[in-house]
Design a protein around this motif. Sequence first.
Motif, PDB file in Angstrom:
ATOM      1  N   ILE A 194       3.044  -3.880  22.880  1.00  0.00           N
ATOM      2  CA  ILE A 194       1.628  -3.756  23.235  1.00  0.00           C
ATOM      3  C   ILE A 194       0.852  -2.963  22.189  1.00  0.00           C
ATOM      4  N   ILE A 195       1.410  -1.853  21.699  1.00  0.00           N
ATOM      5  CA  ILE A 195       0.618  -0.955  20.849  1.00  0.00           C
ATOM      6  C   ILE A 195       0.913  -1.047  19.357  1.00  0.00           C
ATOM      7  N   PHE A 196       1.940  -1.803  18.955  1.00  0.00           N
ATOM      8  CA  PHE A 196       2.263  -1.897  17.527  1.00  0.00           C
ATOM      9  C   PHE A 196       1.064  -2.447  16.755  1.00  0.00           C
ATOM     10  N   GLY A 197       0.659  -1.745  15.704  1.00  0.00           N
ATOM     11  CA  GLY A 197      -0.437  -2.186  14.858  1.00  0.00           C
ATOM     12  C   GLY A 197      -1.820  -1.839  15.370  1.00  0.00           C
ATOM     13  N   GLN A 198      -1.894  -1.298  16.576  1.00  0.00           N
ATOM     14  CA  GLN A 198      -3.193  -0.941  17.144  1.00  0.00           C
ATOM     15  C   GLN A 198      -3.727   0.333  16.500  1.00  0.00           C
ATOM     16  N   THR A 199      -5.042   0.488  16.543  1.00  0.00           N
ATOM     17  CA  THR A 199      -5.703   1.688  16.038  1.00  0.00           C
ATOM     18  C   THR A 199      -6.178   2.521  17.217  1.00  0.00           C
ATOM     19  N   ILE A 200      -5.933   3.814  17.153  1.00  0.00           N
ATOM     20  CA  ILE A 200      -6.354   4.713  18.233  1.00  0.00           C
ATOM     21  C   ILE A 200      -7.855   4.952  18.092  1.00  0.00           C
ATOM     22  N   THR A 201      -8.590   4.607  19.142  1.00  0.00           N
ATOM     23  CA  THR A 201     -10.044   4.775  19.123  1.00  0.00           C
ATOM     24  C   THR A 201     -10.507   5.844  20.098  1.00  0.00           C
ATOM     25  N   GLN A 202      -9.584   6.309  20.945  1.00  0.00           N
ATOM     26  CA  GLN A 202      -9.945   7.303  21.953  1.00  0.00           C
ATOM     27  C   GLN A 202      -8.693   8.092  22.301  1.00  0.00           C
ATOM     28  N   SER A 203      -8.852   9.384  22.546  1.00  0.00           N
ATOM     29  CA  SER A 203      -7.711  10.198  22.961  1.00  0.00           C
ATOM     30  C   SER A 203      -8.176  11.287  23.907  1.00  0.00           C
ATOM     31  N   GLU A 204      -7.251  11.750  24.718  1.00  0.00           N
ATOM     32  CA  GLU A 204      -7.551  12.814  25.677  1.00  0.00           C
ATOM     33  C   GLU A 204      -6.332  13.710  25.807  1.00  0.00           C
ATOM     34  N   LEU A 205      -6.516  14.981  25.635  1.00  0.00           N
ATOM     35  CA  LEU A 205      -5.461  15.965  25.831  1.00  0.00           C
ATOM     36  C   LEU A 205      -5.674  16.568  27.201  1.00  0.00           C
ATOM     37  N   SER A 206      -4.847  16.169  28.153  1.00  0.00           N
ATOM     38  CA  SER A 206      -5.088  16.576  29.541  1.00  0.00           C
ATOM     39  C   SER A 206      -4.492  17.944  29.871  1.00  0.00           C
ATOM     40  N   LEU A 207      -3.471  18.362  29.158  1.00  0.00           N
ATOM     41  CA  LEU A 207      -2.860  19.667  29.408  1.00  0.00           C
ATOM     42  C   LEU A 207      -2.914  20.507  28.143  1.00  0.00           C
ATOM     43  N   CYS A 233      -6.690  18.285  17.363  1.00  0.00           N
ATOM     44  CA  CYS A 233      -5.678  17.269  17.677  1.00  0.00           C
ATOM     45  C   CYS A 233      -6.302  15.898  17.950  1.00  0.00           C
ATOM     46  N   GLN A 234      -7.347  15.882  18.762  1.00  0.00           N
ATOM     47  CA  GLN A 234      -7.981  14.611  19.090  1.00  0.00           C
ATOM     48  C   GLN A 234      -8.621  13.968  17.864  1.00  0.00           C
ATOM     49  N   GLN A 235      -9.221  14.758  17.012  1.00  0.00           N
ATOM     50  CA  GLN A 235      -9.831  14.230  15.794  1.00  0.00           C
ATOM     51  C   GLN A 235      -8.773  13.664  14.843  1.00  0.00           C
ATOM     52  N   ILE A 236      -7.622  14.306  14.792  1.00  0.00           N
ATOM     53  CA  ILE A 236      -6.531  13.834  13.928  1.00  0.00           C
ATOM     54  C   ILE A 236      -6.069  12.449  14.371  1.00  0.00           C
ATOM     55  N   LEU A 237      -5.999  12.228  15.687  1.00  0.00           N
ATOM     56  CA  LEU A 237      -5.497  10.962  16.217  1.00  0.00           C
ATOM     57  C   LEU A 237      -6.467   9.799  16.035  1.00  0.00           C
ATOM     58  N   LEU A 238      -7.761  10.083  16.076  1.00  0.00           N
ATOM     59  CA  LEU A 238      -8.745   9.002  15.996  1.00  0.00           C
ATOM     60  C   LEU A 238      -8.625   8.242  14.680  1.00  0.00           C
ATOM     61  N   SER A 239      -8.694   6.941  14.774  1.00  0.00           N
ATOM     62  CA  SER A 239      -8.645   6.012  13.630  1.00  0.00           C
ATOM     63  C   SER A 239      -7.273   5.920  12.977  1.00  0.00           C
ATOM     64  N   THR A 240      -6.238   6.465  13.623  1.00  0.00           N
ATOM     65  CA  THR A 240      -4.890   6.290  13.076  1.00  0.00           C
ATOM     66  C   THR A 240      -4.277   5.017  13.643  1.00  0.00           C
TER      67      THR A 240
END
Length: 71
Positions: free
Chosen positions: A17-30, A41-48
């Motif tokens: 499902i996620i292979f090759g996908q780009t992260i466009t949104q993230s949430e650190l819940s804890l 952390c969230q900024q690092i993940l975006l666009s990866t």
Amino acid sequence: MPELPEVETVIRVISSIIFGQTITQSELSLQNLRYPQPSNCQQILLSTQVLSLSRIATYILINLSTPKPLI
């Protein structure tokens, strides 16, 4: 704690499902995880991009286009 066959099954399903996908949104819940997370952390993940999935014991590693994997 999950057993190794369950972890392998989860990796196979998620990978398709996620292979090759780009992260466009993230949430650190804890905030109180085992180790402190960087404040950006969230900024690092975006666009990866998700390059691959692997595991170490029962931990799933999501290898990204950044130097460090997502555990």
